[in-house]
Scaffold this motif. Structure first.
Motif, PDB file in Angstrom:
ATOM      1  N   LEU A 174     -10.826 -59.462  41.991  1.00 40.54           N
ATOM      2  CA  LEU A 174      -9.613 -58.754  41.583  1.00 40.54           C
ATOM      3  C   LEU A 174      -9.569 -57.364  42.215  1.00 40.54           C
ATOM      4  O   LEU A 174      -8.519 -56.915  42.693  1.00 40.54           O
ATOM      5  CB  LEU A 174      -9.567 -58.621  40.060  1.00 40.54           C
ATOM      6  CG  LEU A 174      -9.029 -59.808  39.268  1.00 40.54           C
ATOM      7  CD1 LEU A 174      -9.141 -59.528  37.780  1.00 40.54           C
ATOM      8  CD2 LEU A 174      -7.588 -60.109  39.641  1.00 40.54           C
ATOM      9  N   THR A 175     -10.706 -56.697  42.221  1.00 45.13           N
ATOM     10  CA  THR A 175     -10.780 -55.363  42.830  1.00 45.13           C
ATOM     11  C   THR A 175     -10.466 -55.428  44.318  1.00 45.13           C
ATOM     12  O   THR A 175      -9.734 -54.579  44.847  1.00 45.13           O
ATOM     13  CB  THR A 175     -12.175 -54.761  42.613  1.00 45.13           C
ATOM     14  OG1 THR A 175     -12.448 -54.692  41.204  1.00 45.13           O
ATOM     15  CG2 THR A 175     -12.261 -53.365  43.212  1.00 45.13           C
ATOM     16  N   GLU A 176     -11.000 -56.444  44.982  1.00 43.33           N
ATOM     17  CA  GLU A 176     -10.736 -56.617  46.415  1.00 43.33           C
ATOM     18  C   GLU A 176      -9.249 -56.833  46.674  1.00 43.33           C
ATOM     19  O   GLU A 176      -8.675 -56.251  47.595  1.00 43.33           O
ATOM     20  CB  GLU A 176     -11.542 -57.791  46.956  1.00 43.33           C
ATOM     21  CG  GLU A 176     -11.313 -58.078  48.429  1.00 43.33           C
ATOM     22  CD  GLU A 176     -12.029 -59.338  48.899  1.00 43.33           C
ATOM     23  OE1 GLU A 176     -11.883 -59.690  50.086  1.00 43.33           O
ATOM     24  OE2 GLU A 176     -12.702 -59.987  48.064  1.00 43.33           O
ATOM     25  N   ASN A 200      -3.895 -54.288  48.395  1.00 46.03           N
ATOM     26  CA  ASN A 200      -2.491 -54.188  47.973  1.00 46.03           C
ATOM     27  C   ASN A 200      -1.846 -55.563  47.827  1.00 46.03           C
ATOM     28  O   ASN A 200      -0.689 -55.759  48.183  1.00 46.03           O
ATOM     29  CB  ASN A 200      -1.681 -53.334  48.965  1.00 46.03           C
ATOM     30  CG  ASN A 200      -0.429 -52.747  48.335  1.00 46.03           C
ATOM     31  OD1 ASN A 200      -0.305 -52.706  47.108  1.00 46.03           O
ATOM     32  ND2 ASN A 200       0.506 -52.304  49.154  1.00 46.03           N
ATOM     33  N   ALA A 201      -2.631 -56.531  47.335  1.00 41.33           N
ATOM     34  CA  ALA A 201      -2.151 -57.905  47.220  1.00 41.33           C
ATOM     35  C   ALA A 201      -2.307 -58.460  45.811  1.00 41.33           C
ATOM     36  O   ALA A 201      -2.234 -59.668  45.610  1.00 41.33           O
ATOM     37  CB  ALA A 201      -2.898 -58.801  48.205  1.00 41.33           C
ATOM     38  N   LEU A 202      -2.526 -57.584  44.838  1.00 42.93           N
ATOM     39  CA  LEU A 202      -2.713 -58.041  43.462  1.00 42.93           C
ATOM     40  C   LEU A 202      -1.400 -58.566  42.898  1.00 42.93           C
ATOM     41  O   LEU A 202      -0.373 -57.894  42.954  1.00 42.93           O
ATOM     42  CB  LEU A 202      -3.232 -56.901  42.592  1.00 42.93           C
ATOM     43  CG  LEU A 202      -3.637 -57.282  41.167  1.00 42.93           C
ATOM     44  CD1 LEU A 202      -4.873 -58.169  41.189  1.00 42.93           C
ATOM     45  CD2 LEU A 202      -3.889 -56.028  40.335  1.00 42.93           C
TER      46      LEU A 202
END
Length: 375
Positions: free
Chosen positions: A4-6, A11-13
């Protein structure tokens, strides 16, 4: 949590959006049937005439969830789409994972377009057959791959998988040439028509039907949650294929059936498409007008060529495409960004979905704003 952090770093969450009342250039409701009051009323009338008072199916179709309504719907679908049989699944995703995980066997080979939908790829991944990508819409390369595979495994069944309209590009393969290739190579052709149903064909039966190719494919996957404005999907094919899927497709066997209202809504949507072609004609007029405006604003080079309802403008980078999407939304237009990894890095895009209810002024205005972003 690290993943999730990655994704947040890239900028793809993903987050679940709420409707904002913007002008719709985003939904798959190409004909506006999801909002059609006549279909809504007719679905209720179907249930009333049949004396059906039930909120759910109560179980899987192999236990308690089957009904006469299911049987009637599958007969109607087979007739509407020009197929020997139809088997209804709860969604297009369920249909694809059910088909591709069950039908191709361990000794078989699958060749699928590199841009095939995630549901197709997931189904293939659940199955036992060996699978290989072929370059997007490149039939010459596919032909060579099949020939080499035949040399290695002369007794294997071969399946070729594509979409008639690609959901993230809006383009189409040369289906006539592909059908001829599969016939000449003795391969089974399987086509997902999710984004072609309701848009192509005299009544919206899909692009294969419009081209007269419906009898030259092994199976078609059609969905009802896009141009038909409701929910569910079906695999179209032979009676034997239907029987096989009933016995071996796990996404069919091990899930609760669809509620009666969903079945009645599909019936009402089929009836609507059969008697009213104005929505489809207006959609085609809007598609042609959109393409004219692209040329007028010198935007054509930024778009993937498409004759469908899906038109994609390449805007490289997640941050940039998200920013441009927000600027369009701030001006009142619901245009969504498609980010990597949904599409390959460097091929991020704004995805414009056209509808029969979009006006020429709306199309003019949104493309004028887009042209200014490129200046």
């Amino acid at each position: 949590m690290a993943k999730l952090t990655e994704r947040q770093t890239n900028n793809a969450l993903r987050k679940l959006p709420m409707p904002k009342g913007l002008i719709d250039f985003s939904s798959n409701d190409y004909l506006g049937l999801a909002q059609n009051g006549t279909i809504f009323k007719n679905a209720a009338n179907i249930l009333k005439k049949k004396g059906v008072i039930a909120n759910g199916a109560t179980g899987s179709r192999l236990l308690t969830g089957n009904s006469g309504l299911y049987g009637e719907l599958e007969v109607v679908l087979a007739s509407f789409f020009g197929s020997e049989s139809a088997l209804v699944f709860n969604s297009g995703y369920d249909a694809n994972i059910g088909f591709f995980s069950a039908v191709p066997q361990r000794t078989d080979l699958i060749f699928y377009d590199e841009l095939a939908h995630a549901s197709i790829r997931d189904g293939i991944g659940m199955g036992l057959a060996q699978s290989y990508k072929f370059k997007h819409n490149q039939l010459e390369g596919l032909s060579g791959q099949i020939d080499r595979a035949r040399e290695r495994k002369p007794d294997s069944d071969i399946y070729v998988v594509t979409e008639s309209v690609f959901s993230m590009d809006g383009d189409t393969p040369d289906l006539k040439a592909l059908a001829e290739l599969c016939i000449s190579k003795g391969a089974y052709l399987v086509v997902d028509e999710a984004h072609a149903v309701g848009v192509f064909g005299s009544r919206g039966e899909g692009l294969l039907h419009e081209l007269g190719l419906q009898d030259k494919v092994f199976a078609r996957i059609v969905t009802f949650g896009k141009a038909m404005g409701c929910h569910g999907a079906a695999v179209l094919g032979s009676d034997s294929l239907k029987s096989y899927l009933v016995n071996f497709a796990r996404s069919f066997i091990y899930t609760t059936g669809m509620p009666p209202h969903s079945l009645a809504t599909i019936l009402a949507a089929c009836e609507h498409l059969s008697i009213s072609g104005e929505g489809k004609m207006q959609l085609m007029r809007n598609i042609n007008f959109f393409k004219e405006q692209l040329r007028g604003h010198n935007l054509e080079a930024h778009f993937i060529p498409s004759d469908s309802a899906v038109h994609c403008c390449l805007v490289e980078g997640n941050e940039k495409v998200k920013n441009w999407s927000l600027q369009l939304q701030d001006k009142g237009f619901d245009v969504k960004p498609i980010l990597s990894p949904t599409v390959p890095k460097g091929q991020e895009r704004l995805r414009f979905c056209l509808h029969s209810f979009n006006t020429e002024n709306e199309i003019k205005d949104v493309l004028l704003i887009l042209a200014e972003l490129f200046d």
